[in-house]
Design an enzyme around this catalytic site. Structure first.
Site, mmCIF file in Angstrom:
data_model
loop_
_atom_site.group_PDB
_atom_site.id
_atom_site.type_symbol
_atom_site.label_atom_id
_atom_site.label_comp_id
_atom_site.label_asym_id
_atom_site.label_seq_id
_atom_site.Cartn_x
_atom_site.Cartn_y
_atom_site.Cartn_z
ATOM 1 N N VAL A 72 -1.306 -0.901 -4.201
ATOM 2 C CA VAL A 72 -2.493 -0.069 -4.079
ATOM 3 C C VAL A 72 -2.045 1.364 -3.807
ATOM 4 O O VAL A 72 -1.398 1.632 -2.784
ATOM 5 C CB VAL A 72 -3.403 -0.562 -2.934
ATOM 6 C CG1 VAL A 72 -4.666 0.281 -2.846
ATOM 7 C CG2 VAL A 72 -3.738 -2.040 -3.109
ATOM 8 N N PHE B 63 0.842 -1.197 0.000
ATOM 9 C CA PHE B 63 0.000 0.000 0.000
ATOM 10 C C PHE B 63 0.876 1.247 0.000
ATOM 11 O O PHE B 63 1.899 1.293 0.689
ATOM 12 C CB PHE B 63 -0.887 0.047 1.249
ATOM 13 C CG PHE B 63 -2.025 -0.927 1.261
ATOM 14 C CD1 PHE B 63 -3.285 -0.568 0.787
ATOM 15 C CD2 PHE B 63 -1.856 -2.206 1.773
ATOM 16 C CE1 PHE B 63 -4.339 -1.469 0.816
ATOM 17 C CE2 PHE B 63 -2.898 -3.111 1.803
ATOM 18 C CZ PHE B 63 -4.147 -2.741 1.322
ATOM 19 N N ASP B 64 0.438 2.256 -0.731
ATOM 20 C CA ASP B 64 0.945 3.605 -0.544
ATOM 21 C C ASP B 64 0.346 4.131 0.762
ATOM 22 O O ASP B 64 -0.614 3.571 1.291
ATOM 23 C CB ASP B 64 0.519 4.471 -1.731
ATOM 24 C CG ASP B 64 0.822 5.940 -1.534
ATOM 25 O OD1 ASP B 64 1.976 6.261 -1.198
ATOM 26 O OD2 ASP B 64 -0.101 6.751 -1.696
ATOM 27 N N LEU B 65 0.893 5.235 1.285
ATOM 28 C CA LEU B 65 0.411 5.766 2.567
ATOM 29 C C LEU B 65 -0.469 7.002 2.383
ATOM 30 O O LEU B 65 -1.664 6.976 2.675
ATOM 31 C CB LEU B 65 1.600 6.083 3.475
ATOM 32 C CG LEU B 65 1.279 6.452 4.926
ATOM 33 C CD1 LEU B 65 0.456 5.373 5.616
ATOM 34 C CD2 LEU B 65 2.578 6.714 5.700
#
Length: 231
Positions: A181, A8-10
């Site tokens: 994502v 995941f990106d943050l």
């Protein structure tokens, strides 16, 4: 879609950076006499433009993170004809305000918990090391994974291939088995695609989608991500 690992990106994927930034600037403006010499809209428009250009210079290695943090306030105040005597202090105040407004994107916390119960996960994020580490700690992300890749530690930013090479190695699976994502088309989707990963583009906070932009999966509601992952 049946990945063996999910990254995941943050910012603007799991955490709502846009809202935190806006709230921080509002708080900064109303507590800073120098900025009140101009309108809030003029301040925001000027800051966003200069900050964007400085991030591009930072990404190219033209300036370091300390220069970026200092110049985005100093140069914005210069352009607006505002006294810069306290620009460093004002920049520090902004960062404190920003930290007070970190919140989850709607549905992201619940989705992350469910995905992490089904797949091994990790986080790959641009941003300043100390700031991103504090986000990870405050939001309790260590409960879900111990694999955090903050690009400042690598020395280049997404979408540089080295970021994705390091992440692939640490995930310990084949490239084609990874799903990424993220919200940024240039950093996350193109970077992931060029690395041989599958990509899921979260578009709820994306201001504009240009013709021809696409990912393996596009969604604006985390329930749809769970469905595609059969969770």
């Amino acid at each position: 879609m049946n990945p063996r690992f999910v990254f995941f990106d943050l910012d603007n994927t799991l955490l709502d950076h846009n809202s935190a930034e806006a709230a921080a600037h509002n708080e900064l403006y109303h507590s800073t006499p120098e900025l009140q010499e101009i309108t809030l809209d003029d301040w925001l428009n000027t800051y966003k433009s200069i900050n964007h250009q400085l991030w591009l210079r930072y990404q190219e290695g033209d300036i370091d993170r300390h220069g970026l943090q200092r110049l985005r306030f100093h140069d914005s105040m210069v352009q607006l004809g505002v006294s810069t005597g306290r620009s460093d202090e004002i920049g520090s105040a902004y960062m404190q305000f920003y930290r007070n407004h970190w919140e989850w994107v709607d549905g992201a916390k619940e989705a992350l918990e469910k995905v992490s119960q089904t797949f091994p996960i990790g986080i790959v994020t641009n941003g300043f090391l100390e700031t991103q580490q504090k986000k990870i700690e405050k939001m309790g992300l260590g409960r879900h994974t111990d694999l955090f890749i903050i690009t400042e530690e690598i020395g280049v930013m997404k979408p540089h291939p080295r970021v994705f090479d390091v992440a692939t190695e640490r995930a310990g699976v084949d490239r084609e088995s990874i799903l990424y994502v993220g919200d940024s088309y240039s950093s996350d989707i193109i970077g992931g695609r060029n690395a041989g990963w599958n990509t899921a583009w979260f578009t709820a906070l994306v201001s504009e989608i240009e013709e021809g932009q696409s990912a393996d999966f596009q969604f604006d509601n985390f329930d749809d991500l769970l469905k595609i992952l059969h969770i």
